[in-house]
Design a protein around this motif. Structure first.
Motif, PDB file in Angstrom:
ATOM      1  N   PHE A   1      14.728  57.786  19.419  1.00 53.91           N
ATOM      2  CA  PHE A   1      13.442  57.707  20.127  1.00 53.91           C
ATOM      3  C   PHE A   1      12.531  56.770  19.346  1.00 53.91           C
ATOM      4  CE2 PHE A   1      15.319  61.838  21.000  1.00 53.91           C
ATOM      5  CZ  PHE A   1      15.323  61.839  22.377  1.00 53.91           C
ATOM      6  N   GLN A   2      12.915  55.456  19.348  1.00 51.04           N
ATOM      7  CA  GLN A   2      12.151  54.506  18.547  1.00 51.04           C
ATOM      8  C   GLN A   2      10.740  54.293  19.062  1.00 51.04           C
ATOM      9  OE1 GLN A   2      15.128  51.520  18.834  1.00 51.04           O
ATOM     10  NE2 GLN A   2      15.902  51.881  16.756  1.00 51.04           N
ATOM     11  N   ASN A   3      10.561  54.641  20.371  1.00 51.09           N
ATOM     12  CA  ASN A   3       9.225  54.449  20.936  1.00 51.09           C
ATOM     13  C   ASN A   3       8.397  55.730  20.945  1.00 51.09           C
ATOM     14  OD1 ASN A   3      11.146  55.351  22.697  1.00 51.09           O
ATOM     15  ND2 ASN A   3      10.206  54.426  24.512  1.00 51.09           N
ATOM     16  N   ALA A   4       8.783  56.703  20.106  1.00 51.26           N
ATOM     17  CA  ALA A   4       7.979  57.932  20.001  1.00 51.26           C
ATOM     18  C   ALA A   4       6.602  57.594  19.450  1.00 51.26           C
ATOM     19  CB  ALA A   4       8.683  58.930  19.103  1.00 51.26           C
ATOM     20  N   ALA A   5       5.557  57.977  20.175  1.00 55.61           N
ATOM     21  CA  ALA A   5       4.190  57.661  19.746  1.00 55.61           C
ATOM     22  C   ALA A   5       3.449  58.898  19.271  1.00 55.61           C
ATOM     23  CB  ALA A   5       3.416  57.018  20.905  1.00 55.61           C
ATOM     24  N   LEU A   6       3.890  60.062  19.759  1.00 51.48           N
ATOM     25  CA  LEU A   6       3.188  61.299  19.425  1.00 51.48           C
ATOM     26  C   LEU A   6       4.154  62.471  19.571  1.00 51.48           C
ATOM     27  CD1 LEU A   6       0.467  62.933  18.966  1.00 51.48           C
ATOM     28  CD2 LEU A   6       0.315  63.066  21.461  1.00 51.48           C
ATOM     29  N   VAL A   7       4.032  63.442  18.646  1.00 55.71           N
ATOM     30  CA  VAL A   7       4.729  64.715  18.843  1.00 55.71           C
ATOM     31  C   VAL A   7       3.651  65.758  19.131  1.00 55.71           C
ATOM     32  CG1 VAL A   7       6.221  66.476  17.859  1.00 55.71           C
ATOM     33  CG2 VAL A   7       6.597  64.053  17.309  1.00 55.71           C
ATOM     34  N   ALA A   8       3.793  66.440  20.260  1.00 56.16           N
ATOM     35  CA  ALA A   8       2.826  67.461  20.669  1.00 56.16           C
ATOM     36  C   ALA A   8       3.471  68.820  20.455  1.00 56.16           C
ATOM     37  CB  ALA A   8       2.442  67.268  22.128  1.00 56.16           C
ATOM     38  N   VAL A   9       2.895  69.632  19.563  1.00 60.04           N
ATOM     39  CA  VAL A   9       3.522  70.902  19.186  1.00 60.04           C
ATOM     40  C   VAL A   9       2.673  72.093  19.613  1.00 60.04           C
ATOM     41  CG1 VAL A   9       4.473  72.288  17.306  1.00 60.04           C
ATOM     42  CG2 VAL A   9       4.533  69.777  17.161  1.00 60.04           C
ATOM     43  N   ASP A  10       3.271  72.952  20.413  1.00 63.09           N
ATOM     44  CA  ASP A  10       2.636  74.216  20.805  1.00 63.09           C
ATOM     45  C   ASP A  10       3.238  75.276  19.877  1.00 63.09           C
ATOM     46  OD1 ASP A  10       1.636  76.427  22.059  1.00 63.09           O
ATOM     47  OD2 ASP A  10       2.824  76.198  23.895  1.00 63.09           O
TER      48      ASP A  10
ATOM     49  N   GLY B   1       3.166  78.763  18.426  1.00 62.63           N
ATOM     50  CA  GLY B   1       2.643  80.115  18.625  1.00 62.63           C
ATOM     51  C   GLY B   1       3.121  81.078  17.559  1.00 62.63           C
ATOM     52  N   THR B   2       2.852  82.356  17.795  1.00 64.12           N
ATOM     53  CA  THR B   2       3.192  83.382  16.812  1.00 64.12           C
ATOM     54  C   THR B   2       4.698  83.545  16.670  1.00 64.12           C
ATOM     55  OG1 THR B   2       1.178  84.556  17.410  1.00 64.12           O
ATOM     56  CG2 THR B   2       2.828  85.798  16.198  1.00 64.12           C
ATOM     57  N   THR B   3       5.428  83.461  17.805  1.00 63.92           N
ATOM     58  CA  THR B   3       6.854  83.773  17.735  1.00 63.92           C
ATOM     59  C   THR B   3       7.781  82.564  17.836  1.00 63.92           C
ATOM     60  OG1 THR B   3       6.733  84.284  20.081  1.00 63.92           O
ATOM     61  CG2 THR B   3       6.665  86.144  18.577  1.00 63.92           C
ATOM     62  N   ASN B   4       7.269  81.442  18.325  1.00 67.63           N
ATOM     63  CA  ASN B   4       8.123  80.253  18.340  1.00 67.63           C
ATOM     64  C   ASN B   4       7.284  78.993  18.456  1.00 67.63           C
ATOM     65  OD1 ASN B   4       7.488  80.027  21.151  1.00 67.63           O
ATOM     66  ND2 ASN B   4       9.084  81.541  21.561  1.00 67.63           N
ATOM     67  N   LEU B   5       7.938  77.842  18.423  1.00 64.35           N
ATOM     68  CA  LEU B   5       7.203  76.593  18.638  1.00 64.35           C
ATOM     69  C   LEU B   5       7.970  75.702  19.585  1.00 64.35           C
ATOM     70  CD1 LEU B   5       7.528  74.026  15.732  1.00 64.35           C
ATOM     71  CD2 LEU B   5       8.737  76.194  15.673  1.00 64.35           C
ATOM     72  N   ARG B   6       7.214  74.950  20.353  1.00 62.60           N
ATOM     73  CA  ARG B   6       7.787  74.011  21.316  1.00 62.60           C
ATOM     74  C   ARG B   6       7.178  72.643  21.037  1.00 62.60           C
ATOM     75  NH1 ARG B   6       7.872  78.667  24.597  1.00 62.60           N
ATOM     76  NH2 ARG B   6       5.595  78.646  24.580  1.00 62.60           N
ATOM     77  N   ALA B   7       8.032  71.652  20.881  1.00 63.48           N
ATOM     78  CA  ALA B   7       7.536  70.310  20.593  1.00 63.48           C
ATOM     79  C   ALA B   7       7.948  69.360  21.709  1.00 63.48           C
ATOM     80  CB  ALA B   7       8.089  69.823  19.262  1.00 63.48           C
ATOM     81  N   ALA B   8       7.031  68.467  22.090  1.00 66.67           N
ATOM     82  CA  ALA B   8       7.346  67.426  23.064  1.00 66.67           C
ATOM     83  C   ALA B   8       7.158  66.077  22.378  1.00 66.67           C
ATOM     84  CB  ALA B   8       6.432  67.540  24.283  1.00 66.67           C
ATOM     85  N   VAL B   9       8.119  65.195  22.582  1.00 67.32           N
ATOM     86  CA  VAL B   9       8.019  63.846  22.027  1.00 67.32           C
ATOM     87  C   VAL B   9       7.508  62.924  23.130  1.00 67.32           C
ATOM     88  CG1 VAL B   9       9.262  61.972  20.902  1.00 67.32           C
ATOM     89  CG2 VAL B   9      10.017  64.358  20.567  1.00 67.32           C
ATOM     90  N   LEU B  10       6.379  62.233  22.868  1.00 68.85           N
ATOM     91  CA  LEU B  10       5.766  61.399  23.902  1.00 68.85           C
ATOM     92  C   LEU B  10       5.797  59.926  23.505  1.00 68.85           C
ATOM     93  CD1 LEU B  10       2.501  63.479  24.592  1.00 68.85           C
ATOM     94  CD2 LEU B  10       4.781  63.806  25.534  1.00 68.85           C
ATOM     95  N   ASP B  11       5.875  59.052  24.534  1.00 72.92           N
ATOM     96  CA  ASP B  11       5.771  57.624  24.238  1.00 72.92           C
ATOM     97  C   ASP B  11       4.310  57.170  24.337  1.00 72.92           C
ATOM     98  OD1 ASP B  11       5.090  57.270  26.888  1.00 72.92           O
ATOM     99  OD2 ASP B  11       7.044  56.444  27.479  1.00 72.92           O
ATOM    100  N   GLU B  12       4.096  55.903  24.158  1.00 77.10           N
ATOM    101  CA  GLU B  12       2.730  55.363  24.086  1.00 77.10           C
ATOM    102  C   GLU B  12       1.948  55.590  25.393  1.00 77.10           C
ATOM    103  OE1 GLU B  12      -0.195  54.610  22.270  1.00 77.10           O
ATOM    104  OE2 GLU B  12       1.528  54.295  20.939  1.00 77.10           O
ATOM    105  N   ALA B  13       2.669  55.850  26.492  1.00 77.12           N
ATOM    106  CA  ALA B  13       1.991  56.070  27.771  1.00 77.12           C
ATOM    107  C   ALA B  13       1.811  57.566  28.062  1.00 77.12           C
ATOM    108  CB  ALA B  13       2.787  55.420  28.900  1.00 77.12           C
ATOM    109  N   GLY B  14       2.266  58.402  27.148  1.00 74.70           N
ATOM    110  CA  GLY B  14       2.115  59.847  27.349  1.00 74.70           C
ATOM    111  C   GLY B  14       3.260  60.470  28.113  1.00 74.70           C
TER     112      GLY B  14
END
Lengths: 304, 304
Positions: free
Chosen positions: A3-12, A14-27
């Protein structure tokens, strides 16, 4: 896959787990990842290694990858406290995001704050990011958001701000009563009779205090009249939701209500509100957190 | 020590343990015994051995020792079902006691039935024996009995009969919310601020439905204002009891109320009722079950 064009990692996170989304420059979402390393089981030093473990393939020397986190990760017992922003305020409180010092120079981590209210005392941490996501899609929304869940939030929105909000423990009470109390022998595990549910909602709304006595009668009716589990479950769920709707009436009465959350649970709220003459719409909540984190990033990345 | 003058064993056999009292021909307690072999962990065949194990020294060949049991031992999942007697009825339903077939000929075991009510559906199993004990001491009592506990019972008594009753899960809800819910981080384990408790009771009584929203505010006030644990505990307890008193008003308003149960818990009920202008008395509950079983025995032993 890279994912060379990854611009942001968005991490939710929480108390029991985490979910991460990898976003490009356009979201746009390039990839999604998850881990069961929730904040509840981590001490501050352990957050960074867990994060790196999840996104190591996105990191490259000489580059800095922005990571926006929201949720309980910002609580006092989390990675680093991101103090509550006080309502009325902008939804995600983007200006007050906390930057976290990391030992890995390839990371630039921000934690979004929760929202508090002094009177009546209330807090949210995580929902404000969903709200930010909702408002990034419907910036003109003026009305009430309801986010059903373990701790359901009713939120008054106006001029892109959280004006006031109120939390109900309905979901947690239902879970405790249906799995831990004497009622667990009555309510079964799955199906619910919807007609009974609707009847119980209006019962509870017309005499809210009676809920205190009606709960045990569910058990008694199983013993005496052998009522089906789905009837018992509908009654328990309906009584508790009726109590909530009775107390949250100032939020929904005559308002434009948008429901955000699990579709089945939102459907129950929608039915119950409709029976009270309050129309509402259910919105797809699945990507609202990511949308809110993205909206926050748009403001933060321009901060010096 | 031997108990050659043992005339009756009175067994209070609940879900989690059993308590046995050895009585002489005059109803005086000679000895007390207990076991953690509650009905919840036994299948029908196991009850007799548990009982014999507890009273083997009282049994002698050629003699028959009467044993009166009450409580969950008579439930459908117990030793042998003693079907509910339907209110209005005499307190312990002595005429409908079930005799249990035992393989040991030195035993004569009876199980006292519980009491049910068709509308509103309700049941009790165990409390009716305490009520019988109370009425054996105060046969002229005409008023309302309140038995606070996990499942608090409000019982209308007249002419030595249970006229009607209503069960509230207040105790179980308090226990679940204070130890299993998010509020466990706020309420601590022991002390309670009584002024806060009384205030929360009247709060809940004037707006019962608001309890649904006030619960989470306890957590929020801990996070935002760091309120002491005893204040948080007083609020939780007061809100739940206020909701109960609001719904049980037809039982206590203008009535002569007698409280039976744990003295500390009865004290909270007494305070809360007093604040509503309802005087009440707390009665020592410790030997009421035995007194009720003794009263039942007086009638059964004359049955052919």
């Amino acid at each position: 896959m890279t994912f060379q064009n990854a611009a942001l990692v968005a991490v939710d996170w929480g108390t029991t787990n985490l979910r991460a989304a990898v976003l490009d420059e356009a979201g746009s979402v390039l990839d999604k990842r998850a881990s069961d390393k929730g904040m509840g089981q981590l001490v501050p030093d352990e957050f960074e290694p867990v994060l790196v473990d999840l996104i190591w393939d996105l990191l490259s020397d000489g580059a800095v990858l922005p990571v926006i986190c929201s949720g309980m990760v910002g609580a006092r017992q989390g990675w680093q406290e991101a103090p509550y922003v006080s309502a009325p305020c902008k939804a995600a409180g983007m200006e007050q995001a906390m930057q976290v010092a990391t030992s890995d120079p390839r990371l630039s981590v921000w934690i979004l704050p929760g929202v508090s209210q002094a009177k009546p005392a209330d807090v949210m941490r995580g929902e404000e990011t969903q709200i930010a996501g909702f408002l990034s899609k419907f910036p003109k929304f003026d009305g009430v958001l309801c986010l059903p869940g373990t701790h359901t939030k009713w939120v008054r929105i106006s001029a892109e701000e959280i004006v006031s909000f109120q939390t109900f423990m309905t979901g947690e009470m239902f879970s405790l009563l249906s799995t831990q109390s004497v009622l667990r022998h009555s309510v079964g595990a799955d199906a619910m009779d919807i007609a009974t549910f609707n009847e119980a909602v209006s019962d509870a709304m017309s005499r809210p205090q009676a809920v205190a006595s009606k709960l045990f009668s569910i058990r008694a009716e199983t013993l005496l009249a052998d009522i089906p589990e789905e009837v018992a479950r509908g009654r328990l769920s309906g009584y508790l939701l009726g109590l909530e709707l009775s107390a949250s009436r100032p939020y929904w009465l005559g308002m434009d209500v948008a429901l955000i959350g699990d579709p089945a649970l939102c459907g129950l709220y929608k039915d119950a509100l409709e029976a009270q003459g309050c129309p509402s719409r259910v919105h797809d909540a699945s990507d609202l957190t990511v949308a809110g984190q993205w909206a926050a990033y748009q403001s933060i990345k321009d901060t010096p």
